[in-house]
Design a protein around this motif. Structure first.
Motif, PDB file in Angstrom:
ATOM      1  N   THR A   1      78.395  91.164 -19.659  1.00 46.05           N
ATOM      2  CA  THR A   1      79.419  89.955 -19.348  1.00 46.05           C
ATOM      3  C   THR A   1      80.021  90.079 -17.808  1.00 46.05           C
ATOM      4  N   ILE A   2      80.348  88.870 -17.491  1.00 36.96           N
ATOM      5  CA  ILE A   2      80.974  88.883 -16.156  1.00 36.96           C
ATOM      6  C   ILE A   2      81.983  89.722 -15.904  1.00 36.96           C
ATOM      7  N   LYS A   3      83.179  89.917 -17.001  1.00 38.20           N
ATOM      8  CA  LYS A   3      84.077  90.978 -16.853  1.00 38.20           C
ATOM      9  C   LYS A   3      83.823  92.457 -16.857  1.00 38.20           C
ATOM     10  N   GLU A   4      82.559  92.699 -17.559  1.00 44.21           N
ATOM     11  CA  GLU A   4      81.878  94.081 -17.439  1.00 44.21           C
ATOM     12  C   GLU A   4      81.382  94.283 -15.883  1.00 44.21           C
ATOM     13  N   ASN A   5      80.726  93.349 -15.495  1.00 48.19           N
ATOM     14  CA  ASN A   5      80.006  93.355 -14.065  1.00 48.19           C
ATOM     15  C   ASN A   5      81.151  93.636 -13.058  1.00 48.19           C
ATOM     16  N   LEU A   6      82.197  93.003 -13.349  1.00 53.00           N
ATOM     17  CA  LEU A   6      83.313  92.955 -12.164  1.00 53.00           C
ATOM     18  C   LEU A   6      84.105  94.519 -12.273  1.00 53.00           C
ATOM     19  N   ARG A   7      84.181  94.782 -13.508  1.00 56.04           N
ATOM     20  CA  ARG A   7      84.706  96.090 -13.764  1.00 56.04           C
ATOM     21  C   ARG A   7      83.764  97.298 -13.270  1.00 56.04           C
ATOM     22  N   TRP A   8      82.833  97.215 -12.497  1.00 56.43           N
ATOM     23  CA  TRP A   8      82.063  98.172 -11.915  1.00 56.43           C
ATOM     24  C   TRP A   8      83.223  98.508 -10.777  1.00 56.43           C
ATOM     25  N   GLY A   9      83.820  97.525 -10.219  1.00 54.68           N
ATOM     26  CA  GLY A   9      84.574  97.744  -9.195  1.00 54.68           C
ATOM     27  C   GLY A   9      85.878  98.765  -9.547  1.00 54.68           C
ATOM     28  N   ASN A  10      86.213  98.432 -10.674  1.00 55.45           N
ATOM     29  CA  ASN A  10      87.537  99.254 -11.125  1.00 55.45           C
ATOM     30  C   ASN A  10      87.362  99.073 -12.692  1.00 55.45           C
ATOM     31  N   LYS A  11      86.974 100.180 -13.402  1.00 58.89           N
ATOM     32  CA  LYS A  11      86.607 100.279 -14.978  1.00 58.89           C
ATOM     33  C   LYS A  11      88.238 100.063 -15.519  1.00 58.89           C
ATOM     34  N   ASN A  12      89.328 100.210 -15.041  1.00 58.11           N
ATOM     35  CA  ASN A  12      90.586  99.912 -15.657  1.00 58.11           C
ATOM     36  C   ASN A  12      91.216  98.655 -15.053  1.00 58.11           C
ATOM     37  N   ALA A  13      90.452  97.921 -14.533  1.00 58.54           N
ATOM     38  CA  ALA A  13      91.023  96.546 -14.076  1.00 58.54           C
ATOM     39  C   ALA A  13      91.369  95.822 -15.162  1.00 58.54           C
ATOM     40  N   THR A  14      92.706  95.080 -15.110  1.00 57.20           N
ATOM     41  CA  THR A  14      93.254  94.239 -16.069  1.00 57.20           C
ATOM     42  C   THR A  14      92.610  92.914 -15.930  1.00 57.20           C
ATOM     43  N   ASP A  15      92.598  92.072 -16.974  1.00 58.11           N
ATOM     44  CA  ASP A  15      92.220  90.661 -17.125  1.00 58.11           C
ATOM     45  C   ASP A  15      92.846  89.896 -15.631  1.00 58.11           C
ATOM     46  N   GLU A  16      94.033  90.006 -15.548  1.00 51.19           N
ATOM     47  CA  GLU A  16      94.676  89.328 -14.391  1.00 51.19           C
ATOM     48  C   GLU A  16      94.309  89.922 -13.001  1.00 51.19           C
ATOM     49  N   GLU A  17      94.008  91.324 -12.859  1.00 45.46           N
ATOM     50  CA  GLU A  17      93.519  91.616 -11.731  1.00 45.46           C
ATOM     51  C   GLU A  17      92.020  91.145 -11.419  1.00 45.46           C
ATOM     52  N   ILE A  18      91.217  90.878 -12.320  1.00 50.54           N
ATOM     53  CA  ILE A  18      89.723  90.493 -12.343  1.00 50.54           C
ATOM     54  C   ILE A  18      89.881  89.196 -11.937  1.00 50.54           C
ATOM     55  N   LYS A  19      90.735  88.199 -12.551  1.00 54.67           N
ATOM     56  CA  LYS A  19      90.909  86.847 -12.220  1.00 54.67           C
ATOM     57  C   LYS A  19      91.380  86.587 -10.656  1.00 54.67           C
ATOM     58  N   GLN A  20      92.348  87.680 -10.288  1.00 52.69           N
ATOM     59  CA  GLN A  20      92.753  87.493  -8.860  1.00 52.69           C
ATOM     60  C   GLN A  20      91.503  87.742  -7.896  1.00 52.69           C
ATOM     61  N   ALA A  21      90.794  88.716  -8.220  1.00 50.15           N
ATOM     62  CA  ALA A  21      89.662  89.271  -7.392  1.00 50.15           C
ATOM     63  C   ALA A  21      88.698  88.069  -7.336  1.00 50.15           C
ATOM     64  N   ALA A  22      88.532  87.478  -8.571  1.00 51.23           N
ATOM     65  CA  ALA A  22      87.409  86.241  -8.890  1.00 51.23           C
ATOM     66  C   ALA A  22      87.939  84.940  -7.810  1.00 51.23           C
ATOM     67  N   HIS A  23      89.286  84.983  -7.989  1.00 52.79           N
ATOM     68  CA  HIS A  23      90.037  83.741  -7.189  1.00 52.79           C
ATOM     69  C   HIS A  23      89.639  84.035  -5.553  1.00 52.79           C
ATOM     70  N   LEU A  24      89.959  85.207  -5.164  1.00 49.92           N
ATOM     71  CA  LEU A  24      89.652  85.660  -3.681  1.00 49.92           C
ATOM     72  C   LEU A  24      88.315  85.269  -3.362  1.00 49.92           C
ATOM     73  N   ALA A  25      87.279  85.548  -4.163  1.00 50.59           N
ATOM     74  CA  ALA A  25      86.035  85.441  -3.915  1.00 50.59           C
ATOM     75  C   ALA A  25      85.440  84.059  -4.134  1.00 50.59           C
ATOM     76  N   CYS A  26      86.340  83.136  -4.443  1.00 52.46           N
ATOM     77  CA  CYS A  26      86.034  81.879  -4.884  1.00 52.46           C
ATOM     78  C   CYS A  26      85.230  81.808  -6.146  1.00 52.46           C
ATOM     79  N   ALA A  27      85.115  82.810  -7.061  1.00 55.24           N
ATOM     80  CA  ALA A  27      83.928  83.041  -8.144  1.00 55.24           C
ATOM     81  C   ALA A  27      84.557  82.155  -9.435  1.00 55.24           C
ATOM     82  N   ASP A  28      85.869  82.188  -9.213  1.00 56.55           N
ATOM     83  CA  ASP A  28      86.735  81.430 -10.313  1.00 56.55           C
ATOM     84  C   ASP A  28      86.361  79.931 -10.703  1.00 56.55           C
TER      85      ASP A  28
END
Length: 583
Positions: free
Chosen positions: A430-457
């Protein structure tokens, strides 16, 4: 060869007991099979002499049945332990080989092609597995059967058994000549296997390009030629190995004919006291056992000959020392994002004649945004790969956080120096699993924030399952620009001190590119940002812009400064800002 054996057997580990038990059990099996003909000879002699009784019938019948059951028991047990040991060795070798590759630097990986590593993990390990299975079982059984049978043959037939003494050297010389010719062919064929796998890998990964340029016929022909090369070498090897079986059969029949004729002559002659029917019967059985064992040994020689080159190739990877390693007392904290290059020169291998980078001196302050421009082959990527220590400098030193990168623990350094490479990969999941390669303990909120910064959201939120959307292997179900933005988001989740984008927005439109850079300024002001780009617009607002040419920094400064001092920068800017350009 000793170091190769030591390296491979080191992967036995938990299967070592099975590997040791197997030869011992096989010895029991061989002993039972050699005792049976001796008992049968005694039984036949009793019948021939007419002294057999009902009690003898029961005794010999039960004894032979017990020996047969013991032989079956030992054989089955040996088969189980042998299978466990050989399959276990193959499993551990694959694990060790894969784990070893994970420790390799880019320089190590450059030494072995991807297709070659695939061949070593599949074909080569299978060859070693088969050879090991034969070594711990058949290679023990065959010599023991020869020794036991030959000993019993001498006891039963005396000088008649000496026929085997003449047969064995003949077979030994024949086998050695075959192996000497076959060895170089197997050595060459595995290199051709590498090319065959390379053709498959290249075609599958680039299938869209192949089809868009209608190059299927060309690729088919290329693969056919690679497969034909493998076939020709294997055919040559098999032609030589084909002599093995007829040679064995010839020796088998010669010995059996000699034993039968000469033994029969001794029985019917007036001097028949030296041999009887029971002894002749056992001699025939022992001769058959000896020659079958020799045939097994020849099969082992063939398999081991083929596996020897495979063993060398596997050992070569396992013994390869990574060019990058942790210092004795590594640093586990990167204080800040300061970067400094001190008289750095770099080439990709010791044998390389020219330097990829020459005499680089540069200071970057934590939080700065650095842009890097340059033509193809100007070594922009080579420069940034030294920061995260994907390669080591040939001369000079690179500092991050006021410490030499060689002083850091590699994991610590790479966690704090996030690199979004030019060719980044997404993995199946999943997208979430791919993003957690950066931080396996990242919360859903942190994932959304990183995606927002990268304009992926912008596109993730439009997907049916949003962040739980499944990504196909290689990210084939997302566009190039979407893949780049997800890779940037993945790197941001590391919360690094240094963020490097190696032409990572090339597939993104200029408006989105500008939004990403604006987000960086606002949300990660203390992170050092290094942006390699082809578009001037992507680096125009940077605190410092480097212009690379032929492995050196030909100019550096702000946009306004370079417009006055750098002809290369002026040329790139003017070409891109003409009508129809990027801006």
């Amino acid at each position: 060869m000793n170091s190769v054996i030591k390296t491979l057997t080191g992967s036995l580990r938990e299967f070592k007991k099975d590997a040791i038990k197997t030869p011992i059990i096989v010895a029991g099996e061989s002993l039972m099979e050699c005792i049976i003909p001796f008992v049968i000879a005694r039984f036949i002699n009793k019948i021939q002499q007419g002294t057999i009784t009902h009690q003898d019938l029961w005794f010999y019948g039960l004894l032979l049945f017990a020996l047969a059951c013991l032989s079956l028991f030992f054989g089955t047990w040996a088969g189980i332990t042998c299978s466990r040991a050989s399959v276990g060795l193959a499993k551990n070798l694959r694990h060790d080989l894969f784990a070893r590759v994970q420790t390799f630097s880019f320089a190590n990986i450059d030494k072995f092609s991807a297709s070659s590593l695939v061949t070593r993990m599949t074909t080569d390990i299978t060859n070693v597995q088969m050879a090991f299975m034969m070594i711990i079982r058949i290679a023990v059984r065959a010599p023991l059967m020869i020794i036991f049978s030959f000993t019993m043959a001498i006891l039963m037939g005396g000088r008649l058994a000496l026929i085997f003494v003449f047969t064995i050297p003949f077979l030994g010389i024949g086998l050695s000549l075959i192996i000497r010719k076959v060895n170089p062919l197997f050595k060459a064929v595995f290199k051709k296997y590498d090319r065959l796998n390379e053709s498959v890998q290249e075609n599958i990964t680039g299938i869209r390009v192949v089809k868009s340029f209608v190059r299927e016929d060309f690729e088919n022909k290329k693969f056919y030629n690679a497969a034909e090369d493998v076939r020709q070498d294997f055919t040559k090897a098999e032609k030589l190995l084909a002599f093995n079986m007829p040679m064995m059969q010839f020796c088998l029949y010669v010995v059996m004919i000699f034993t039968l004729l000469f033994g029969s002559y001794l029985i019917i002659s007036t001097h028949a006291v030296s041999l009887n029917v029971g002894q002749l019967s056992s001699l025939l059985t022992y001769s058959f056992q000896i020659l079958i064992s020799l045939m097994m040994l020849s099969m082992i020689f063939v398999m081991v000959t083929m596996a020897t080159e495979s063993a060398h190739r596997i050992s070569e990877v396992l013994q390869e020392k990574t060019t990058l390693s942790n210092p004795a007392h590594p640093l586990y904290d990167v204080p800040n994002g300061d970067i400094e290059f001190r008289n750095v020169s770099f080439k990709y291998s010791e044998k390389a004649k020219r330097y990829a980078l020459s005499n680089i001196n540069l200071k970057i302050k934590s939080g700065q945004t650095i842009g890097i421009l340059g033509g193809t082959g100007s070594s922009k990527s080579s420069l940034i790969q030294l920061i995260s220590r994907l390669y080591d400098t040939t001369e000079g030193e690179v500092l991050v956080g006021d410490h030499n990168v060689k002083d850091y623990d590699l994991v610590t350094l790479r966690d704090q120096v996030a690199v979004v490479l030019q060719k980044n990969e997404l993995f199946s999941g999943t997208i979430k699993e791919n993003l957690r390669w950066g931080n396996k303990n990242a919360t859903d909120e942190e994932i959304k924030q990183a995606a927002h910064l990268a304009c992926a959201d912008e596109f993730v939120e439009l997907m049916p399952n949003k962040y739980d959307t499944y990504i196909e292997q290689g990210g084939t179900n997302v566009s190039g620009g979407q893949k780049q933005r997800l890779c940037i988001a993945r790197a941001l989740l590391k919360k690094p001190k240094v963020l490097i984008l190696d032409d990572s927005t090339s597939a993104v439109d200029t408006k989105t590119d500008a939004k990403i850079r604006e987000g960086f300024k606002e949300f990660i002001p203390e992170t050092t940002k290094i942006i390699i780009a082809q578009r001037v617009a992507s680096v125009q607002d940077a605190d410092l812009i480097l212009v690379m040419s032929k492995g050196t920094i030909s100019a550096m400064g702000t946009h306004d400064e370079l417009m006055k001092t750098s002809e290369i920068y002026q040329e790139v800017f003017n070409s891109q800002n003409k009508k129809g350009g990027d801006e």
